[in-house]
Motif scaffolding. Structure first.
Motif, PDB file in Angstrom:
ATOM      1  N   CYS A 166      99.366  16.083  17.121  1.00  0.00           N
ATOM      2  CA  CYS A 166      99.223  17.432  16.575  1.00  0.00           C
ATOM      3  C   CYS A 166      98.285  17.491  15.366  1.00  0.00           C
ATOM      4  O   CYS A 166      97.372  18.328  15.332  1.00  0.00           O
ATOM      5  N   ALA A 169      94.726  17.079  16.700  1.00  0.00           N
ATOM      6  CA  ALA A 169      94.200  18.260  17.387  1.00  0.00           C
ATOM      7  C   ALA A 169      93.834  19.356  16.395  1.00  0.00           C
ATOM      8  O   ALA A 169      92.781  19.999  16.527  1.00  0.00           O
ATOM      9  N   VAL A 170      94.687  19.587  15.404  1.00  0.00           N
ATOM     10  CA  VAL A 170      94.415  20.625  14.408  1.00  0.00           C
ATOM     11  C   VAL A 170      93.150  20.292  13.616  1.00  0.00           C
ATOM     12  O   VAL A 170      92.314  21.158  13.340  1.00  0.00           O
ATOM     13  N   THR A 171      92.970  19.025  13.259  1.00  0.00           N
ATOM     14  CA  THR A 171      91.793  18.604  12.504  1.00  0.00           C
ATOM     15  C   THR A 171      90.524  18.764  13.333  1.00  0.00           C
ATOM     16  O   THR A 171      89.514  19.306  12.859  1.00  0.00           O
ATOM     17  N   SER A 173      90.040  20.711  15.844  1.00  0.00           N
ATOM     18  CA  SER A 173      89.789  22.137  16.024  1.00  0.00           C
ATOM     19  C   SER A 173      89.129  22.737  14.792  1.00  0.00           C
ATOM     20  O   SER A 173      88.180  23.535  14.901  1.00  0.00           O
ATOM     21  N   GLY A 178      86.932  22.380  19.068  1.00  0.00           N
ATOM     22  CA  GLY A 178      88.073  22.932  19.784  1.00  0.00           C
ATOM     23  C   GLY A 178      87.907  23.069  21.281  1.00  0.00           C
ATOM     24  O   GLY A 178      88.892  23.017  22.020  1.00  0.00           O
ATOM     25  N   VAL A 225      91.042  20.645  22.958  1.00  0.00           N
ATOM     26  CA  VAL A 225      91.601  20.438  21.627  1.00  0.00           C
ATOM     27  C   VAL A 225      92.270  21.710  21.119  1.00  0.00           C
ATOM     28  O   VAL A 225      93.383  21.676  20.566  1.00  0.00           O
ATOM     29  N   ASP A 226      91.603  22.854  21.307  1.00  0.00           N
ATOM     30  CA  ASP A 226      92.182  24.121  20.839  1.00  0.00           C
ATOM     31  C   ASP A 226      93.495  24.442  21.543  1.00  0.00           C
ATOM     32  O   ASP A 226      94.419  24.973  20.923  1.00  0.00           O
ATOM     33  N   ALA A 229      96.104  22.243  19.940  1.00  0.00           N
ATOM     34  CA  ALA A 229      96.376  22.687  18.571  1.00  0.00           C
ATOM     35  C   ALA A 229      97.218  23.959  18.584  1.00  0.00           C
ATOM     36  O   ALA A 229      98.148  24.120  17.777  1.00  0.00           O
ATOM     37  N   CYS A 232     100.756  23.070  19.480  1.00  0.00           N
ATOM     38  CA  CYS A 232     101.438  22.446  18.343  1.00  0.00           C
ATOM     39  C   CYS A 232     101.905  23.499  17.340  1.00  0.00           C
ATOM     40  O   CYS A 232     103.025  23.415  16.807  1.00  0.00           O
ATOM     41  N   ARG A 233     101.068  24.493  17.073  1.00  0.00           N
ATOM     42  CA  ARG A 233     101.479  25.565  16.151  1.00  0.00           C
ATOM     43  C   ARG A 233     102.667  26.332  16.718  1.00  0.00           C
ATOM     44  O   ARG A 233     103.610  26.680  15.981  1.00  0.00           O
TER      45      ARG A 233
END
Length: 318
Positions: A166, A169-171, A173, A178, A225-226, A229, A232-233
């Motif tokens: 997670c 992926a956030v990084t 993005s 993304g 990736v987006d 992410a 995960c959010r």
């Protein structure tokens, strides 16, 4: 796009396929059926998982219709016969799971509630289950109950652990990557039955692969990736300390005992903190319970019947 009819996976008779458009301009493929047997018990709206399509659920649609339910099914944006979101149509993408909530709200408003008889219930698998939780407050005024099959509440044990995946992926993005596939993940999933994490039923596995080989335009690859992410959010939101206790929608979570795609323990923990939730785990089942061997699949359908029937009886009593 019409439904794809294949000798090994025939379209249930009497279906009406139509396109609806979301408020942000995304075209969604929908289909609806009236029940094949009476008496009428209401309508079930089917919410599929990531990378799936309506055709994959023809058997389940027939099962529900034989029980007296009308059925609504649709493809999420970015997959199946709905509008794809990127130039490369095989990339499984979404910017935010709120977009999937928009998809669900559109189908409920323009198809389920507009054309189909009540009472209304939802049957959702994996990603669809997470969307139900995100949309629960609105759904409470629209449906009686929801049954979630192996919902995406936590990531399973495939690949790196969630606590690593997670943040990665956030990084990625955030720095503009993304729309790329995650590192070391290509666009094609394995099509071999041996060792697959989805089902122990060879015939159903082969049927689904046959459909996708015949209609490759219905298939997508691994998530971007987006997408991850965004997932995960959304998972972080529904596993927050205040979310479960405040959720008003009656749900039944049916988890798969041998699931490595999503976390069975995360689903159980969510159910334990949610007063409106009931929990059942099917030992031995892999992730796609409705595509599993009858030994596991029949347990799921029996639990669905009992939970939805109880809801119907309570509606009558009230």
């Amino acid at each position: 796009m019409d439904l794809f009819d294949h000798p090994d996976n025939p379209v249930p008779e009497g279906g009406i396929c139509a396109e609806v458009t979301t408020v942000d301009g995304r075209a969604l493929r929908t289909a609806r059926w009236m029940p094949s047997h009476r008496p009428l018990k209401g309508t079930v709206t089917l919410l599929q998982g990531r990378a799936e399509c309506i055709e994959k659920y023809f058997e389940t649609i027939s099962d529900l219709r034989a029980r007296g339910f009308a059925v609504v099914a649709f493809d999420w944006r970015g997959q199946g016969g709905s509008a794809r979101l990127l130039r490369n149509p095989r990339r499984g993408h979404v910017d935010d799971f709120a977009d999937f909530v928009v998809d669900l709200d559109t189908v409920m408003r323009e198809v389920t509630l507009a054309h189909m008889p009540g009472p209304h219930n939802i049957l959702a698998h994996s990603t669809g289950g997470l969307v139900v939780l995100l949309a629960a407050r609105r759904l409470r005024t629209q449906i009686e109950r929801a049954v979630l099959s192996a919902p995406l509440i936590g990531l399973g044990t495939v690949g790196l652990p969630q606590k690593v995946v997670c943040p990665l992926a956030v990084t990625l993005s955030a720095i503009g990557l993304g729309t790329a596939f995650l590192p070391r993940i290509g666009p094609n999933a394995s099509t071999d039955f041996a060792g697959n994490p989805l089902t122990s039923d060879a015939a159903r596995f082969a049927r689904n692969e046959t459909v996708l080989k015949a209609r490759g335009d219905l298939e997508i690859g691994m998530p971007t990736v987006d997408w991850l992410a965004a997932a995960c959010r959304a998972m972080r939101q529904v596993t927050g300390p205040d979310f479960g206790p405040a959720m008003p929608l009656p749900i039944l979570i049916v988890a798969a005992g041998q699931d490595i795609i999503v976390s069975t323990r995360a689903a159980e923990a969510f159910a334990l903190q949610t007063r409106s939730a009931r929990y059942l785990e099917i030992p031995g089942s892999r992730h796609e319970i409705l595509m599993e061997d009858d030994l596991y699949r029949d347990q799921f359908l029996a639990a669905f019947d009992a939970f939805v029937a109880d809801g119907a009886l309570e509606s009558v009593r009230s």
